[in-house]
Design an enzyme around this catalytic site. Structure first.
Site, PDB file in Angstrom:
ATOM      1  N   GLU A 173      27.945 -20.417 -22.339  1.00 22.01           N
ATOM      2  CA  GLU A 173      27.186 -20.576 -21.094  1.00 22.01           C
ATOM      3  C   GLU A 173      28.185 -20.626 -19.941  1.00 22.01           C
ATOM      4  O   GLU A 173      28.499 -21.688 -19.410  1.00 22.01           O
ATOM      5  CB  GLU A 173      26.320 -21.834 -21.146  1.00 22.01           C
ATOM      6  CG  GLU A 173      25.285 -21.867 -20.032  1.00 22.01           C
ATOM      7  CD  GLU A 173      24.321 -23.025 -20.156  1.00 22.01           C
ATOM      8  OE1 GLU A 173      23.343 -23.049 -19.386  1.00 22.01           O
ATOM      9  OE2 GLU A 173      24.536 -23.904 -21.005  1.00 22.01           O
TER      10      GLU A 173
ATOM     11  N   HIS B 210      21.900 -19.125 -14.587  1.00 25.63           N
ATOM     12  CA  HIS B 210      22.753 -19.814 -13.612  1.00 25.63           C
ATOM     13  C   HIS B 210      23.055 -18.859 -12.467  1.00 25.63           C
ATOM     14  O   HIS B 210      24.199 -18.534 -12.172  1.00 25.63           O
ATOM     15  CB  HIS B 210      24.032 -20.326 -14.282  1.00 25.63           C
ATOM     16  CG  HIS B 210      23.817 -21.583 -15.064  1.00 25.63           C
ATOM     17  ND1 HIS B 210      23.839 -22.829 -14.485  1.00 25.63           N
ATOM     18  CD2 HIS B 210      23.549 -21.776 -16.375  1.00 25.63           C
ATOM     19  CE1 HIS B 210      23.599 -23.747 -15.415  1.00 25.63           C
ATOM     20  NE2 HIS B 210      23.410 -23.135 -16.568  1.00 25.63           N
TER      21      HIS B 210
ATOM     22  N   ALA C 240      18.113 -23.619 -13.073  1.00 24.68           N
ATOM     23  CA  ALA C 240      19.367 -23.074 -12.547  1.00 24.68           C
ATOM     24  C   ALA C 240      19.189 -21.658 -12.014  1.00 24.68           C
ATOM     25  O   ALA C 240      20.024 -20.769 -12.241  1.00 24.68           O
ATOM     26  CB  ALA C 240      20.478 -23.119 -13.585  1.00 24.68           C
TER      27      ALA C 240
ATOM     28  N   ARG D  17       6.373 -15.698  -1.306  1.00 24.00           N
ATOM     29  CA  ARG D  17       6.860 -14.607  -0.459  1.00 24.00           C
ATOM     30  C   ARG D  17       8.240 -14.113  -0.880  1.00 24.00           C
ATOM     31  O   ARG D  17       8.638 -13.011  -0.497  1.00 24.00           O
ATOM     32  CB  ARG D  17       6.894 -15.057   1.012  1.00 24.00           C
ATOM     33  CG  ARG D  17       5.524 -15.151   1.646  1.00 24.00           C
ATOM     34  CD  ARG D  17       5.608 -15.318   3.156  1.00 24.00           C
ATOM     35  NE  ARG D  17       6.221 -16.577   3.536  1.00 24.00           N
ATOM     36  CZ  ARG D  17       5.548 -17.715   3.722  1.00 24.00           C
ATOM     37  NH1 ARG D  17       4.228 -17.728   3.542  1.00 24.00           N
ATOM     38  NH2 ARG D  17       6.159 -18.824   4.078  1.00 24.00           N
TER      39      ARG D  17
ATOM     40  N   ASP E 137      10.876 -29.567 -23.405  1.00 28.83           N
ATOM     41  CA  ASP E 137      11.005 -31.011 -23.630  1.00 28.83           C
ATOM     42  C   ASP E 137      10.142 -31.853 -22.708  1.00 28.83           C
ATOM     43  O   ASP E 137      10.167 -33.083 -22.794  1.00 28.83           O
ATOM     44  CB  ASP E 137      12.468 -31.428 -23.495  1.00 28.83           C
ATOM     45  CG  ASP E 137      13.040 -31.212 -22.095  1.00 28.83           C
ATOM     46  OD1 ASP E 137      12.375 -30.548 -21.261  1.00 28.83           O
ATOM     47  OD2 ASP E 137      14.165 -31.683 -21.831  1.00 28.83           O
TER      48      ASP E 137
ATOM     49  N   ILE F 110      10.610 -32.274 -19.616  1.00 25.29           N
ATOM     50  CA  ILE F 110      11.435 -32.705 -18.490  1.00 25.29           C
ATOM     51  C   ILE F 110      11.906 -31.502 -17.679  1.00 25.29           C
ATOM     52  O   ILE F 110      11.789 -31.484 -16.452  1.00 25.29           O
ATOM     53  CB  ILE F 110      12.645 -33.527 -18.979  1.00 25.29           C
ATOM     54  CG1 ILE F 110      12.171 -34.845 -19.601  1.00 25.29           C
ATOM     55  CG2 ILE F 110      13.640 -33.795 -17.845  1.00 25.29           C
ATOM     56  CD1 ILE F 110      13.260 -35.670 -20.232  1.00 25.29           C
TER      57      ILE F 110
ATOM     58  N   ASP G  28      18.614 -26.843 -25.520  1.00 26.51           N
ATOM     59  CA  ASP G  28      19.632 -27.146 -24.505  1.00 26.51           C
ATOM     60  C   ASP G  28      20.110 -28.591 -24.684  1.00 26.51           C
ATOM     61  O   ASP G  28      20.483 -29.272 -23.723  1.00 26.51           O
ATOM     62  CB  ASP G  28      19.087 -26.934 -23.096  1.00 26.51           C
ATOM     63  CG  ASP G  28      20.195 -26.859 -22.031  1.00 26.51           C
ATOM     64  OD1 ASP G  28      21.363 -26.592 -22.394  1.00 26.51           O
ATOM     65  OD2 ASP G  28      19.899 -27.099 -20.844  1.00 26.51           O
TER      66      ASP G  28
ATOM     67  N   LEU H  55      19.979 -32.417 -13.681  1.00 26.40           N
ATOM     68  CA  LEU H  55      19.790 -32.434 -15.137  1.00 26.40           C
ATOM     69  C   LEU H  55      21.038 -31.894 -15.823  1.00 26.40           C
ATOM     70  O   LEU H  55      21.640 -30.910 -15.383  1.00 26.40           O
ATOM     71  CB  LEU H  55      18.583 -31.581 -15.529  1.00 26.40           C
ATOM     72  CG  LEU H  55      17.207 -32.134 -15.131  1.00 26.40           C
ATOM     73  CD1 LEU H  55      16.112 -31.140 -15.489  1.00 26.40           C
ATOM     74  CD2 LEU H  55      16.948 -33.479 -15.804  1.00 26.40           C
TER      75      LEU H  55
ATOM     76  N   GLY I 294      21.442 -30.957 -19.363  1.00 32.94           N
ATOM     77  CA  GLY I 294      21.005 -30.699 -20.723  1.00 32.94           C
ATOM     78  C   GLY I 294      19.831 -31.591 -21.088  1.00 32.94           C
ATOM     79  O   GLY I 294      19.283 -32.322 -20.258  1.00 32.94           O
TER      80      GLY I 294
END
Length: 388
Positions: A126, A192, A222, A229, A253, A255, A280, A314, A316
């Protein structure tokens, strides 16, 4: 002594292959009861119980567990401990993920040794070729532009075990990096990112036209939010998934994404088999609240929520893939869709062996979900009697 499991028996693609199993005292399947059929002759969607048996779950994005962080130089026995924390909760096929590191080669080599030993099924990188504007819990100082020579060194350190790499699609050289990953047998995974919709659409199309299989790292997280728009990259990733051009990761999860959104994605994209649930998970998985590390950064876990210490970012997740599936089943998400998203789709997306369903005269590997209980077998051995 034999044991009978009355449950819908599903294969990795969510198809019903039986309505119950009988295991002998060695964990070998000695009988598979035929599926319950409807009046039309088609298999029923469920057996006479609400329980379901999945093949071993496949988690293709996991940073650790059992107190161990894969990015923080673990020894082989520590990697095994992390994998076991996930296995006893249902994940029998685990890909180890690394966050961006100033020097990732030692950590890659450590995970490659674990793959050689059969502990892990592969490696997911990652980073470090990610957008500074969407670094999430990645160390900004470890992010850098695409460097094909460095990528080659990372792939060499992985010894053929690198299965995927998260890249920001807007970076110069991202398409070339995708081609290099494909050549090595790995998949580019877009994420990301601070990309515009046009940038995402361009690299998705170019990659698909080259015959390269691609995925998306934790959809919605991320990356720019979907705006009415300025829909940005999320709309392009969803469109690619709908037409079967990319498989998208979803963290279920409760979250990272609202459970209703996860259920909607599984419902709307599931026919394309392009949604894959991922954990994750970081070191706290299987342990609980406390203070941890992730790629050299401090992480605090409170109430099962992991954030970079002193921030709301966050860092993970703490739920395993098995925990996610159990929670989503309880929320009413259909078992066949969850079996596809947690078994077949992630395996096929990364070119891993697809877990086989229970078969007569074979040692049983699989997960029984029954209400709040979960039981896991691997090659005939029960790993845990009950997980609540």
């Amino acid at each position: 002594m034999v044991e009978q499991l009355s449950a819908t028996i599903l294969d990795a693609h969510g198809r019903c292959v039986g309505s119950g199993l009988v295991l002998d005292d060695l964990g070998t399947v000695v009988d598979v009861e035929p599926p319950v059929t409807q009046s039309s002759g088609a298999p029923a969607s469920s057996s006479r119980t609400d329980a379901a048996v999945f093949p071993g779950l496949v988690d293709v994005h996991c940073h650790g567990g059992g107190g161990i962080s894969f990015s923080d130089a673990p020894e082989l026995h520590e990697i095994a401990r992390a994998a076991e924390a996930h296995a006893i909760r249902g994940t029998l096929n685990l890909v180890g993920s690394l966050v961006s590191l100033p020097d990732p080669l030692p950590a890659i080599a450590a995970l490659a040794r674990a793959c050689d030993a059969g502990i892990l099924a592969g490696i997911h990188l990652e980073g470090p070729f990610l957008s500074p504007g969407a670094c999430g819990a990645q160390d900004p100082a470890a992010l850098r532009p695409v460097d094909l020579a460095e990528l080659e060194a990372m792939l060499d350190a992985g010894g053929g075990w690198v299965r995927s790499m998260t890249l920001a699609p807007e970076l110069d050289g991202a398409a070339e990096a995708a081609a290099a990953l494909h050549e090595s047998g790995a998949r580019p995974s877009w994420g990301h990112t601070a990309a515009t919709g046009t940038q995402a659409r361009t690299v998705l199309a170019r990659t698909a036209e080259s015959g390269i299989r691609q995925t998306v790292t934790h959809l919605f997280n991320a990356m720019p939010a979907l705006h009415h728009r300025r829909p940005g990259p999320v709309l392009e990733f969803l469109a690619a998934a709908r037409r079967g051009a990319a498989a998208v990761e979803v963290i279920g999860d409760g979250i990272h994404l609202d459970p209703d959104l996860v259920g909607e994605l599984l419902g709307s994209l599931d026919p394309s088999s392009t949604v894959m649930l991922v954990s994750d998970a970081m070191a706290a998985a299987g342990i609980g609240d406390g203070e941890y590390r992730l790629g050299g950064l401090d992480v605090t876990v409170r109430g099962g929520r992991a954030t970079l210490t002193g921030t709301d970012t966050l860092a993970g997740a703490t739920a395993t893939l098995g925990d996610q599936v159990a929670g989503l089943l309880d929320a009413g998400v259909p078992a066949p869709a969850l079996a596809r998203a947690s078994c077949g789709t992630p395996a096929e997306a990364l070119g891993l062996p697809v877990p086989a369903p229970a078969a007569l005269d074979e040692p049983f590997s699989g997960v029984l979900f029954s209400g709040s209980r979960r039981r896991v077998w691997k090659q005939g051995r029960e790993l845990t009697a009950s997980v609540q």
